[in-house]
Design an enzyme around this catalytic site. Structure first.
Site, short mmCIF file in Angstrom:
data_model
loop_
_atom_site.label_atom_id
_atom_site.label_comp_id
_atom_site.label_asym_id
_atom_site.label_seq_id
_atom_site.Cartn_x
_atom_site.Cartn_y
_atom_site.Cartn_z
N ARG A 39 0.82 -1.23 0.00
CA ARG A 39 0.00 0.00 0.00
C ARG A 39 0.85 1.27 0.00
NH1 ARG A 39 -3.11 -2.91 3.96
NH2 ARG A 39 -4.79 -4.01 2.91
N LYS B 141 2.99 11.16 -11.89
CA LYS B 141 2.10 10.30 -12.67
C LYS B 141 2.80 8.97 -12.87
CE LYS B 141 -0.79 13.24 -15.55
NZ LYS B 141 -1.08 13.66 -16.94
N GLU C 113 9.27 16.73 -25.88
CA GLU C 113 8.65 17.18 -24.61
C GLU C 113 9.26 18.52 -24.17
OE1 GLU C 113 5.99 15.76 -23.34
OE2 GLU C 113 6.11 13.58 -23.53
N LYS D 226 6.99 22.72 -15.16
CA LYS D 226 6.14 21.60 -14.73
C LYS D 226 5.84 21.69 -13.23
CE LYS D 226 5.04 16.80 -15.16
NZ LYS D 226 5.24 15.53 -15.83
N GLU E 150 -4.53 16.63 -11.90
CA GLU E 150 -5.10 16.94 -13.21
C GLU E 150 -6.62 17.10 -13.19
OE1 GLU E 150 -3.05 15.15 -16.63
OE2 GLU E 150 -4.98 15.10 -17.62
N ARG F 167 -3.42 21.09 -15.18
CA ARG F 167 -2.36 20.14 -15.53
C ARG F 167 -2.58 19.51 -16.90
NH1 ARG F 167 0.87 15.69 -11.81
NH2 ARG F 167 2.07 14.83 -13.54
N ASN G 278 -0.59 17.89 -21.60
CA ASN G 278 -0.87 16.83 -22.57
C ASN G 278 -1.00 17.35 -24.00
OD1 ASN G 278 -0.95 14.73 -20.66
ND2 ASN G 278 -2.99 15.39 -20.03
N HIS H 211 -0.72 15.04 -26.99
CA HIS H 211 -0.83 13.67 -26.50
C HIS H 211 -2.10 12.95 -26.98
CE1 HIS H 211 2.52 14.92 -24.08
NE2 HIS H 211 2.60 13.78 -23.45
N HIS I 95 -1.04 9.70 -28.41
CA HIS I 95 -1.36 8.38 -27.84
C HIS I 95 -2.05 7.49 -28.86
CE1 HIS I 95 -1.11 9.65 -23.30
NE2 HIS I 95 0.07 9.49 -23.86
N HIS J 214 7.45 7.32 -27.75
CA HIS J 214 6.45 8.23 -27.15
C HIS J 214 6.71 9.68 -27.57
CE1 HIS J 214 3.68 9.90 -24.22
NE2 HIS J 214 4.64 10.71 -23.80
P1 NAD Z 1 12.16 4.62 -22.41
O1 NAD Z 1 11.99 4.57 -20.97
O2 NAD Z 1 11.65 3.48 -23.21
O3 NAD Z 1 13.69 4.87 -22.75
C1 NAD Z 1 14.08 4.96 -24.08
C2 NAD Z 1 15.19 3.97 -24.44
O4 NAD Z 1 16.43 4.49 -23.99
C3 NAD Z 1 15.06 2.60 -23.81
O5 NAD Z 1 15.52 1.63 -24.71
C4 NAD Z 1 16.00 2.69 -22.61
O6 NAD Z 1 16.47 1.45 -22.18
C5 NAD Z 1 17.11 3.52 -23.18
N1 NAD Z 1 17.89 4.28 -22.22
C6 NAD Z 1 17.46 4.91 -21.12
N2 NAD Z 1 18.45 5.65 -20.59
C7 NAD Z 1 19.54 5.46 -21.37
C8 NAD Z 1 20.85 5.96 -21.35
N3 NAD Z 1 21.24 6.87 -20.45
N4 NAD Z 1 21.72 5.54 -22.28
C9 NAD Z 1 21.33 4.65 -23.25
N5 NAD Z 1 20.07 4.16 -23.33
C10 NAD Z 1 19.19 4.58 -22.41
O7 NAD Z 1 11.43 5.93 -23.03
P2 NAD Z 1 11.33 7.43 -22.52
O8 NAD Z 1 11.24 8.22 -23.75
O9 NAD Z 1 12.35 7.76 -21.52
O10 NAD Z 1 9.93 7.44 -21.78
C11 NAD Z 1 8.72 7.19 -22.46
C12 NAD Z 1 7.70 6.75 -21.46
O11 NAD Z 1 7.47 7.79 -20.52
C13 NAD Z 1 6.36 6.41 -22.07
O12 NAD Z 1 5.89 5.20 -21.55
C14 NAD Z 1 5.46 7.54 -21.62
O13 NAD Z 1 4.11 7.16 -21.48
C15 NAD Z 1 6.07 7.94 -20.31
N6 NAD Z 1 5.81 9.32 -19.90
C16 NAD Z 1 5.34 9.53 -18.66
C17 NAD Z 1 5.12 10.82 -18.21
C18 NAD Z 1 4.66 11.05 -16.79
O14 NAD Z 1 4.32 12.19 -16.45
N7 NAD Z 1 4.70 10.05 -15.95
C19 NAD Z 1 5.40 11.90 -19.04
C20 NAD Z 1 5.88 11.66 -20.32
C21 NAD Z 1 6.10 10.35 -20.74
N1 GLY Z 2 3.24 14.48 -18.88
C1 GLY Z 2 2.02 15.11 -18.47
C2 GLY Z 2 1.88 15.28 -17.01
O1 GLY Z 2 2.74 14.94 -16.24
O2 GLY Z 2 0.86 15.73 -16.55
#
Ligand code: NAD
Ligand code: GLY
Length: 370
Positions: A132, A154, A196, A238, A248, A252, A256, A259, A263, A276
């Site tokens: 939890r 998030k 982003e 942010k 949100e 907030r 997006n 997005h 998405h 992404h």
């Molecule tokens: P990812 O986590 O898939 O990383 C991209 C690639 O880079 C992967 O293959 C990873 O293994 C590799 N990698 C990571 N760090 C590295 C490094 N330093 N050197 C070499 N390779 C490295 O993708 P991302 O673009 O970081 O994140 C996308 C995800 O984030 C999506 O799932 C999206 O929905 C999510 N997201 C969440 C929020 C939020 O607010 N929580 C906001 C935006 C995106």
């Molecule tokens: N990436 C959108 C948010 O964090 O709200």
């Protein structure tokens, strides 16, 4: 060069605070942070720390992180997941729980998310659920994660029917964004992160949009001053939004921008086919086109944003899924209300709003950009 476009020379450490009362936390941005014992003091201490990472990031950074935190915890375990958006699912989440239970990790165990947004989102959700709720720390290693996903709480996994559909709002205790980790990031992933970065300009800060435009080449070449400034500014923007509307219910949602279309591209093409950030970049082109067709921005402004996204090395034409499929996928968007799709739209004066749009115009946007 004017003040607006100059790159501030400051390679030292920068800190941005997320102000959420007793759940406030710092984002520390800088170089060589793994070697700095002081910053890890707010990560906690105790019997157990679990580093959650993936097959790509583990060999690069897990050992240094384990060393950095080893004096604070009696044992440090490493939980390795498969790499990729396609593994951001219930099976990976369950693997984290399996390991934590097998290791008899208690409710004081601190989870360390070491990787990009996929690892950060899954680890955060695991931390929200395990017993939890256990504390967690974000150590983002992609540009996208440093400017967006590690900040603001998030957390989620994907469902075959939609991106990030199962999740929770759950804040980390600390975010450590070490710029040195970006040196190993492949160029395509770096460009995805720039999407982003660009996003923050049109929705919240037009001078920052000007600055990105003037410094896009420095950013692409990973100039440390330009990168440090961009990451700090994105986190500040942010942080201000999250402090006003953590869960949100209102403002907030502007984060997006791009997005809703994005998405749909990600889910429709199949998780992992479009990154992404790539989908968000193309989604912003479509969002700007929609804003223009609704009379909110000029054609020149829409073209300017499109050119910047292209210069960042991002695709600007979406996959041809067909307008019906786009509309169906966008119907699953979390901003939809009563079955109506709501879009983040941008305005000439640098703010964004959220509203529905006539279906015929949305279809025109899809036909023109995919
Ligand atoms: P990812 O986590 O898939 O990383 C991209 C690639 O880079 C992967 O293959 C990873 O293994 C590799 N990698 C990571 N760090 C590295 C490094 N330093 N050197 C070499 N390779 C490295 O993708 P991302 O673009 O970081 O994140 C996308 C995800 O984030 C999506 O799932 C999206 O929905 C999510 N997201 C969440 C929020 C939020 O607010 N929580 C906001 C935006 C995106
Ligand atoms: N990436 C959108 C948010 O964090 O709200």
């Amino acid at each position: 060069m004017s003040d607006v476009t100059a790159v501030p020379k400051q390679t030292s450490r920068r800190t941005v605070e997320i102000e959420l009362g007793d759940r406030s936390y710092p984002i520390i941005i800088g170089h060589g942070l793994f070697d700095d014992g002081f910053i890890w003091s707010s990560a906690g201490e105790g019997d157990c720390a679990a580093i959650v990472t993936n097959t790509t990031v583990r060999p690069l950074y897990a050992e240094s992180l384990a060393k950095a935190i080893s004096s604070r915890f009696k044992r440090v375990i490493v939980i390795e997941l498969q790499d990729g958006e396609v593994y951001k699912d219930a099976a990976s989440l369950n693997h984290i729980f399996d390991r934590l239970l097998t290791e008899r990790a208690d409710r004081k165990c601190v989870l360390f998310a070491l990787g990009g947004g996929v690892i950060g989102d899954m680890t955060g959700f695991a931390a929200a659920c395990y017993m939890r709720g256990v504390p967690f720390v974000q150590i983002p290693t992609t540009l996208l994660a440093q400017v967006d996903s590690s900040v603001g709480g998030k957390t989620a996994i994907n469902h075959p029917l939609g991106k990030n559909m199962i999740g929770a709002f759950y804040q980390p205790r600390l975010v450590v964004a070490d710029l040195d980790t970006l040196s190993t990031l492949p160029a395509r992933q770096f460009s995805a992160g720039l999407a982003e970065v660009i996003k923050y300009g049109p929705i919240l800060d037009l001078p920052f949009f000007d600055w990105i435009e003037a410094n896009i080449d420095a950013l692409i070449s990973r100039d440390p001053d330009a990168l440090g400034h961009a990451i700090q500014r994105c986190c500040e923007l942010k942080a201000a939004v999250v402090a006003k509307d953590e869960q949100e219910s209102s403002v907030r949602a502007v984060l997006n921008f791009g997005h809703t279309f994005g998405h749909a591209i990600e889910t429709g093409a199949g998780y992992g086919v479009w990154l992404h950030g790539e989908a968000v970049g193309c989604g912003m082109v479509m969002g700007a086109d929609l804003s223009m067709r609704l009379g909110l921005i000029s054609e020149a402004y829409a073209m300017r944003l499109r050119r910047l996204i292209e210069r960042a090395g991002l695709p600007i034409v979406g996959p041809r899924l067909g307008a019906d499929r786009y509309v169906e996928l966008m119907g699953h968007d979390k901003k939809s209300e009563g079955g109506e799709i709501r879009f983040v739209l941008i305005h000439d004066d640098g703010h964004a709003s959220i509203r529905t749009a006539p279906g015929a115009i949305v279809r025109q946007v899809i036909e023109a950009n995919c």
